[in-house]
Design a protein around this motif. Structure first.
Motif, PDB file in Angstrom:
ATOM      1  N   ASN A 130       0.864  -1.184   0.000  1.00 28.05           N
ATOM      2  CA  ASN A 130       0.000   0.000   0.000  1.00 28.05           C
ATOM      3  C   ASN A 130       0.903   1.237   0.000  1.00 28.05           C
ATOM      4  O   ASN A 130       1.705   1.427   0.911  1.00 28.05           O
ATOM      5  N   GLU A 131       0.778   2.071  -1.008  1.00 27.55           N
ATOM      6  CA  GLU A 131       1.694   3.196  -1.168  1.00 27.55           C
ATOM      7  C   GLU A 131       1.271   4.446  -0.411  1.00 27.55           C
ATOM      8  O   GLU A 131       1.692   5.554  -0.735  1.00 27.55           O
ATOM      9  N   SER A 132       0.460   4.292   0.615  1.00 27.59           N
ATOM     10  CA  SER A 132       0.002   5.472   1.361  1.00 27.59           C
ATOM     11  C   SER A 132       1.150   6.137   2.126  1.00 27.59           C
ATOM     12  O   SER A 132       1.100   7.328   2.414  1.00 27.59           O
ATOM     13  N   CYS A 133       2.201   5.372   2.471  1.00 27.31           N
ATOM     14  CA  CYS A 133       3.375   5.948   3.151  1.00 27.31           C
ATOM     15  C   CYS A 133       4.569   5.794   2.209  1.00 27.31           C
ATOM     16  O   CYS A 133       5.234   4.755   2.188  1.00 27.31           O
ATOM     17  N   SER A 134       4.814   6.808   1.411  1.00 26.31           N
ATOM     18  CA  SER A 134       5.908   6.736   0.435  1.00 26.31           C
ATOM     19  C   SER A 134       6.603   8.085   0.329  1.00 26.31           C
ATOM     20  O   SER A 134       6.002   9.133   0.566  1.00 26.31           O
ATOM     21  N   PHE A 135       7.885   8.047  -0.018  1.00 28.50           N
ATOM     22  CA  PHE A 135       8.670   9.266  -0.206  1.00 28.50           C
ATOM     23  C   PHE A 135       9.819   8.964  -1.157  1.00 28.50           C
ATOM     24  O   PHE A 135      10.004   7.814  -1.587  1.00 28.50           O
ATOM     25  N   TYR A 136      10.591  10.004  -1.498  1.00 30.35           N
ATOM     26  CA  TYR A 136      11.659   9.862  -2.483  1.00 30.35           C
ATOM     27  C   TYR A 136      13.001  10.287  -1.897  1.00 30.35           C
ATOM     28  O   TYR A 136      13.081  11.263  -1.148  1.00 30.35           O
ATOM     29  N   LEU A 137      14.034   9.529  -2.244  1.00 32.20           N
ATOM     30  CA  LEU A 137      15.409   9.871  -1.902  1.00 32.20           C
ATOM     31  C   LEU A 137      16.244   9.864  -3.173  1.00 32.20           C
ATOM     32  O   LEU A 137      15.996   9.059  -4.071  1.00 32.20           O
ATOM     33  N   SER A 138      17.241  10.738  -3.236  1.00 31.42           N
ATOM     34  CA  SER A 138      18.183  10.631  -4.344  1.00 31.42           C
ATOM     35  C   SER A 138      19.043   9.391  -4.122  1.00 31.42           C
ATOM     36  O   SER A 138      19.271   8.961  -2.985  1.00 31.42           O
ATOM     37  N   VAL A 228      10.579   5.166  -1.963  1.00 34.41           N
ATOM     38  CA  VAL A 228      10.567   4.292  -0.792  1.00 34.41           C
ATOM     39  C   VAL A 228       9.132   4.173  -0.294  1.00 34.41           C
ATOM     40  O   VAL A 228       8.468   5.177  -0.055  1.00 34.41           O
ATOM     41  N   VAL A 229       8.657   2.933  -0.160  1.00 32.59           N
ATOM     42  CA  VAL A 229       7.296   2.684   0.317  1.00 32.59           C
ATOM     43  C   VAL A 229       7.379   1.822   1.566  1.00 32.59           C
ATOM     44  O   VAL A 229       8.039   0.780   1.568  1.00 32.59           O
ATOM     45  N   ILE A 230       6.697   2.255   2.637  1.00 32.11           N
ATOM     46  CA  ILE A 230       6.779   1.569   3.933  1.00 32.11           C
ATOM     47  C   ILE A 230       5.411   1.009   4.321  1.00 32.11           C
ATOM     48  O   ILE A 230       4.393   1.698   4.219  1.00 32.11           O
ATOM     49  N   THR A 231       5.409  -0.259   4.748  1.00 22.24           N
ATOM     50  CA  THR A 231       4.225  -0.882   5.336  1.00 22.24           C
ATOM     51  C   THR A 231       4.634  -1.438   6.701  1.00 22.24           C
ATOM     52  O   THR A 231       5.821  -1.442   7.036  1.00 22.24           O
ATOM     53  N   PRO A 232       3.703  -1.935   7.501  1.00 30.86           N
ATOM     54  CA  PRO A 232       4.081  -2.439   8.832  1.00 30.86           C
ATOM     55  C   PRO A 232       5.113  -3.569   8.815  1.00 30.86           C
ATOM     56  O   PRO A 232       5.910  -3.680   9.744  1.00 30.86           O
ATOM     57  N   GLN A 233       5.118  -4.413   7.779  1.00 30.80           N
ATOM     58  CA  GLN A 233       6.044  -5.546   7.751  1.00 30.80           C
ATOM     59  C   GLN A 233       7.106  -5.468   6.660  1.00 30.80           C
ATOM     60  O   GLN A 233       8.097  -6.198   6.707  1.00 30.80           O
ATOM     61  N   GLN A 234       6.911  -4.595   5.684  1.00 32.16           N
ATOM     62  CA  GLN A 234       7.787  -4.584   4.515  1.00 32.16           C
ATOM     63  C   GLN A 234       8.218  -3.165   4.156  1.00 32.16           C
ATOM     64  O   GLN A 234       7.555  -2.189   4.506  1.00 32.16           O
ATOM     65  N   PHE A 244      12.830  -3.601  -5.114  1.00 26.72           N
ATOM     66  CA  PHE A 244      13.595  -4.281  -4.067  1.00 26.72           C
ATOM     67  C   PHE A 244      12.744  -4.296  -2.813  1.00 26.72           C
ATOM     68  O   PHE A 244      12.504  -3.253  -2.203  1.00 26.72           O
ATOM     69  N   PHE A 245      12.266  -5.498  -2.425  1.00 26.51           N
ATOM     70  CA  PHE A 245      11.456  -5.660  -1.227  1.00 26.51           C
ATOM     71  C   PHE A 245      12.317  -6.209  -0.099  1.00 26.51           C
ATOM     72  O   PHE A 245      13.175  -7.065  -0.330  1.00 26.51           O
ATOM     73  N   SER A 246      12.072  -5.745   1.106  1.00 25.63           N
ATOM     74  CA  SER A 246      12.728  -6.327   2.277  1.00 25.63           C
ATOM     75  C   SER A 246      11.730  -6.368   3.426  1.00 25.63           C
ATOM     76  O   SER A 246      10.940  -5.439   3.608  1.00 25.63           O
ATOM     77  N   ARG A 247      11.785  -7.460   4.180  1.00 26.31           N
ATOM     78  CA  ARG A 247      10.997  -7.490   5.420  1.00 26.31           C
ATOM     79  C   ARG A 247      11.623  -6.515   6.403  1.00 26.31           C
ATOM     80  O   ARG A 247      12.820  -6.199   6.323  1.00 26.31           O
ATOM     81  N   LEU A 248      10.840  -6.024   7.326  1.00 23.09           N
ATOM     82  CA  LEU A 248      11.331  -5.187   8.416  1.00 23.09           C
ATOM     83  C   LEU A 248      11.515  -6.043   9.658  1.00 23.09           C
ATOM     84  O   LEU A 248      10.824  -7.046   9.845  1.00 23.09           O
ATOM     85  N   LEU A 249      12.468  -5.664  10.497  1.00 25.43           N
ATOM     86  CA  LEU A 249      12.710  -6.406  11.734  1.00 25.43           C
ATOM     87  C   LEU A 249      11.673  -6.027  12.784  1.00 25.43           C
ATOM     88  O   LEU A 249      11.297  -4.860  12.920  1.00 25.43           O
TER      89      LEU A 249
END
Length: 382
Positions: A130-138, A228-234, A244-249
């Motif tokens: 879900n892209e509701s929490c997303s932002f951009y970095l160089s 960059v897109v952030i979800t509770p687990q990913q 590039f997907f990664s699980r979060l700790l």
């Protein structure tokens, strides 16, 4: 499925996704690369359940045809064999054909391989984001964040949360912290920094250091920005033709603000390269020692004494001039590796090192700004 693709393009995409594959997994299909061909192009996927990488090869790019698609479809190749094969094919063009019997034919020039494949339906689906929490970095900023923090994370699984980098956003700053409880690396990015576009709700996440190291290998100048897109687990890092997907700790990261001393008794300003070389030389005799300890003494004459002693080998002593000295005289011991690792990521030619005592953590900062802060715990030898 039947396609003809340029070998160089295929090899590059396979190299990207194979970084996510672990051949030690107990799930056989995760040792494979998933191929999915549509009318738009070819998507390759690799995953080890913690990291997933998806590389897309469009049918056309800049007016040139990358892939000739005769029949769409999906399959999973055994990654180890497929990668070795495509690297060594003789021609610039590769034709891949999947038969109804679930066999693959790979042709290039007069070379032909026939491989067993797996059913793509058995391959795990990538997480829905879900892209509701997303932002951009160089790309440049993201590479700096990784370089200046990930080296300090723990390599031990005793405390899994410390194997990751903590990213905290509080509406004004993005603070990225890595620590193994003996050293700490912190990078601060202001919301006003032109290299970041961030207008999201506050978040506090921990990204595995392993994931960030693998991501760093994929970042290049072709992608000026990363979404960059952030979800509770990913967490998802989206580049031009790469996901590039990664699980979060999971778990609570320690409150590192409490580790950073507020009052300083001794301050030094040193030349980064000269100080690094001196520490490196002093550590030569103790590199085989687990402790790899170097001693530092400083007095009000702005002279720094650096020494190391390995009882069965010998000892080394060196004098170095400080650019500036302020406060009390000091004797302290620390890990040479930790000090050199911290110095390597500093951006300025000179750094300020601040001490609160012989057995208290000390800080290393740039002279020009407070964006980077490194902390090292001393070792008791005196």
């Amino acid at each position: 499925m039947k396609i003809t693709i340029q070998r160089e393009i295929l090899v590059r995409s396979v190299q990207e996704v194979i970084k996510a594959i672990s051949f030690k997994t107990t799930i056989p299909i995760l040792t494979g690369i998933k191929f999915h061909v549509t009318e738009q192009g070819l998507t390759l996927t690799g995953s080890d359940a913690d990291i997933s990488i998806e590389s897309f090869v469009p049918k056309e790019a800049d007016g040139d045809e990358n892939i000739m698609i005769e029949q769409t479809g999906s399959c999973v190749f055994q990654a180890r064999y497929f990668y070795e094969i495509v690297k060594k094919l003789p021609d610039t063009q590769v034709q891949i054909t999947i038969s109804k019997q679930q066999n693959a034919t790979i042709q290039s020039g007069k070379t032909e391989f026939n491989l067993k494949i797996w059913d793509a339906e058995e391959y795990p689906r990538l997480p829905e984001i879900n892209e509701s929490c997303s932002f951009y970095l160089s790309v440049e900023l993201l590479k700096n964040i990784i370089r200046q923090t990930v080296y300090a994370v723990s390599t031990s699984e005793n405390r899994p949360i410390l194997t990751g980098v903590n990213w905290i956003f509080d509406k004004e700053t993005l603070v990225c912290v890595g620590t193994n409880s003996h050293r700490l690396a912190q990078k601060i990015v202001l919301q006003s920094d032109p290299n970041i576009q961030i207008e999201v709700n506050p978040f506090n996440i921990v990204i595995p250091g392993k994931s960030l190291n693998e991501l760093n290998k994929l970042l290049d100048g072709e992608n000026e920005q990363v979404k960059v897109v952030i979800t509770p687990q990913q967490i998802l890092f989206q580049l031009k033709n790469l996901l590039f997907f990664s699980r979060l700790l999971e778990g609570n990261y320690p409150d590192t603000k409490k580790l950073i001393p507020k009052e300083m008794k001794t301050k030094l300003i040193v030349d980064v390269k000269a100080f690094h070389r001196a520490i490196d030389r002093a550590s030569l005799l103790s590199k085989d020692e687990k402790s790899n300890i170097v001693k530092l003494e400083v007095n009000d004459s702005c002279t720094i004494f650096i020494s190391s002693n390995a009882p069965e080998i010998g000892k080394v002593e060196e004098e170095l001039s400080s650019e500036h000295f302020e406060g009390e005289e000091l004797k302290i011991s620390f890990s040479a590796k930790y000090m050199m690792d911290a110095l390597k990521v500093m951006d300025d030619e000179k750094v300020e090192i601040s001490f609160t005592g012989a057995m208290r953590p000390f800080l290393i900062k740039n002279i020009s700004n407070d964006e980077i802060l490194e902390l090292v715990l001393p070792v008791r030898t005196y």
